[in-house]
Structures are given as C-alpha cells and as structure tokens.
Scaffold this active site. Structure first.
Site, mmCIF file in Angstrom:
data_model
loop_
_atom_site.group_PDB
_atom_site.id
_atom_site.type_symbol
_atom_site.label_atom_id
_atom_site.label_comp_id
_atom_site.label_asym_id
_atom_site.label_seq_id
_atom_site.Cartn_x
_atom_site.Cartn_y
_atom_site.Cartn_z
ATOM 1 N N GLY A 161 1.237 0.836 -0.508
ATOM 2 C CA GLY A 161 1.733 2.068 0.091
ATOM 3 C C GLY A 161 0.579 2.904 0.603
ATOM 4 O O GLY A 161 -0.172 2.482 1.475
ATOM 5 N N LYS A 175 3.512 -5.952 10.440
ATOM 6 C CA LYS A 175 3.729 -6.187 9.016
ATOM 7 C C LYS A 175 5.103 -6.806 8.749
ATOM 8 O O LYS A 175 5.257 -7.599 7.813
ATOM 9 C CB LYS A 175 3.518 -4.900 8.226
ATOM 10 C CG LYS A 175 2.074 -4.408 8.261
ATOM 11 C CD LYS A 175 1.099 -5.490 7.770
ATOM 12 C CE LYS A 175 -0.337 -5.037 7.795
ATOM 13 N NZ LYS A 175 -1.271 -6.073 7.266
ATOM 14 N N THR A 226 -8.267 4.697 1.130
ATOM 15 C CA THR A 226 -9.323 3.886 1.738
ATOM 16 C C THR A 226 -9.621 4.416 3.139
ATOM 17 O O THR A 226 -8.961 5.330 3.635
ATOM 18 C CB THR A 226 -8.901 2.410 1.862
ATOM 19 O OG1 THR A 226 -7.745 2.330 2.713
ATOM 20 C CG2 THR A 226 -8.577 1.805 0.507
ATOM 21 N N ILE A 237 -9.796 -2.280 0.160
ATOM 22 C CA ILE A 237 -8.946 -3.108 -0.694
ATOM 23 C C ILE A 237 -9.557 -4.489 -0.889
ATOM 24 O O ILE A 237 -9.493 -5.062 -1.982
ATOM 25 C CB ILE A 237 -7.528 -3.208 -0.101
ATOM 26 C CG1 ILE A 237 -6.831 -1.836 -0.171
ATOM 27 C CG2 ILE A 237 -6.695 -4.253 -0.843
ATOM 28 C CD1 ILE A 237 -5.472 -1.803 0.512
ATOM 29 N N TYR A 290 1.913 -1.188 14.305
ATOM 30 C CA TYR A 290 1.509 -1.630 12.969
ATOM 31 C C TYR A 290 2.714 -2.120 12.177
ATOM 32 O O TYR A 290 2.666 -3.183 11.539
ATOM 33 C CB TYR A 290 0.823 -0.472 12.241
ATOM 34 C CG TYR A 290 0.374 -0.793 10.841
ATOM 35 C CD1 TYR A 290 -0.785 -1.528 10.612
ATOM 36 C CD2 TYR A 290 1.098 -0.343 9.736
ATOM 37 C CE1 TYR A 290 -1.206 -1.814 9.316
ATOM 38 C CE2 TYR A 290 0.683 -0.622 8.438
ATOM 39 C CZ TYR A 290 -0.463 -1.361 8.238
ATOM 40 O OH TYR A 290 -0.876 -1.650 6.956
#
Length: 258
Positions: A185, A158, A189, A14, A154
């Site tokens: 979403g 966030k 990657t 990204i 995780y």
C-alpha cells in the site's frame, strides 16, 4: 548450501529491504539494478554480507529481454544456483488520464509489465535447466486491486501483473514452480515521495499532505516501511509457501479488503 535469490530494483527502497530480509533467511543474493545504481547497491550488499551471506551486483536493464536472460545466467554462475526471482523493479507515473502520452505508456509498460514477463520466462527456464522447483515473486500493488485517479497508467500495469501472476502460476505449476505477488500500500520510500510531490503539483496541497491523506485510511494507523513488505516476500520465498501459487497478497496495513 545456501539458496540463491535475485532481487530486481535491489539497490534501494523495498528492493533493499527484501534483499536484507532474504539474506537473514539464509539466501545468497544477486542485487540486480541499472548499472548506474551500483554505488547504491553497494549499501545493499553490505547489509547482505553482514548477515554472513554472499552477494553480487548484477547490472540489469529490466526492459531488455536479452539482458534479463544474461543477468540470471550471471547470478546463477556467480552464486552457484538459482532458486528465487523477485521481480521488484518498477516505476510510478502521476498524471491526469487525459495527459498520459503514448510515450508515457510505452515507458511504464516496459518497466512494470514487460520486465515481469521477461523475468518469469528467464527464471522458469533457469529453474528447469538446474532441475529445481523455483519461486517467482512479482511486485503488484494496491493499484492491482483498485484503480486510483491520477495513477491510471500505473494502475493498469499493476492489474496486468496480477493477471500475469495468475496465468503464469497455472502454466508453471506442472513443473513445480510457484508464482505469487505482493501488493504493498503506502510505503515510505522514494517512490511515494515522488507520488506525493507530483500530486501536490496537480492539486496544490502542501508537500506531505497527500501522503498523509492516503495513509489516514490505513486500519493499523501507519504507513508501511520496506521491512513490512519484506516479511511477506520472505514467506513467499520460503518452503512455508510451497502450497501457495497464483496469489496476489495485500500488505497494506488494512486499506483494501479483497
């Protein structure tokens, strides 16, 4: 004169997509990543230069506050200004809740939360020093809106980025700086390849099946690509977003509705 943006984690994924898009928008780019990622970052730099914009690689360990301060100084000095910070760097951890260790938490919070805090502080001070109204754009996630099983650590990082984005936006608004976040979403990657592989170890499903199942709920019918996320970041870095701050914007193709 071109504006200047620094993208952390800019060597691949990204971060590369964001760097390429911002270059197309007319930004000079500091591609910030771990020193050992310089070879991969060279590919990002080629894409930026192909858009006739300047690019430099800045070695950065985002978990090191002093390094973050010096990286922004270096970017501003080499490119002649500093207008936008994209706090893109991040990692995932895929573990059942009861198996997450103290070391796991320290690692993921250092990369996903502490680095965002350090970046906001360093960027804001540089904006003030240069007399610019800057933009800070943080990496959140659908996991900032809804917690997900096996991604507990995780998810909590966030959610922290979401709260920090809102708080920082309010504190920095009097200076004219904006702080927003993008919440991707399912993105095709390396991070999602890792998530899929680790989930397969836990639930025994074939490689690719977890990615497929998560993607099946996307209203637009496909997982996203870095360019989808980069389009939103492009808006948040532009003058079109001057009246937008404190927002965590979903870019998930229609998975969550918030």
């Amino acid at each position: 004169m071109s504006k200047v943006a620094m993208v952390t984690g800019g060597a691949q994924g990204i971060g590369r997509g964001i760097s390429e898009k911002l270059a197309a928008d007319g930004f000079d780019i500091a591609v910030a990543d771990l020193p050992q990622q310089e070879e991969q970052a060279a590919e990002t730099i080629k894409l930026i230069e192909a858009a006739d914009q300047k690019a430099v690689f800045v070695g950065l360990d985002v978990t090191d506050k002093a390094n973050f301060d010096s990286a922004i100084d270096e970017a501003a000095e080499k490119l002649g200004g500093f207008d936008v910070l994209v706090n893109n760097a991040g990692i995932a951890q895929i573990k059942p809740l009861l198996e997450v260790t103290e070391e796991d938490l320290k690692q993921i919070y250092s990369v996903n939360v502490f680095s965002v805090f350090f970046g906001i502080q360093a960027a804001s001070r540089k904006f003030d020093e240069l007399g610019v109204k800057g933009k800070i754009i943080n990496a959140a996630s659908i996991a900032a809106i809804q917690g997900f099983p096996i991604l507990s650590a995780y998810s909590t990082t966030k959610f922290a980025v979401r709260g920090l984005t809102q708080a920082a936006a309010q504190e920095l608004a009097p200076k004219g700086h904006t702080v927003n976040a993008y919440a991707p979403g399912i993105v095709g990657t390396g991070m999602w390849e890792q998530i899929d592989a680790e989930l397969s170890k836990i639930n025994g499903k074939p490689i690719g099946e977890n990615f497929k199942e998560y993607s099946s709920s996307i209203a637009l019918g496909r997982p996203s690509v870095p360019e989808d996320v980069a389009g939103l970041v492009s808006f948040l870095a532009s003058e079109n977003s001057n009246y937008v701050t404190g927002q965590v914007m979903l870019v998930d193709g229609g998975m969550l509705y918030n």
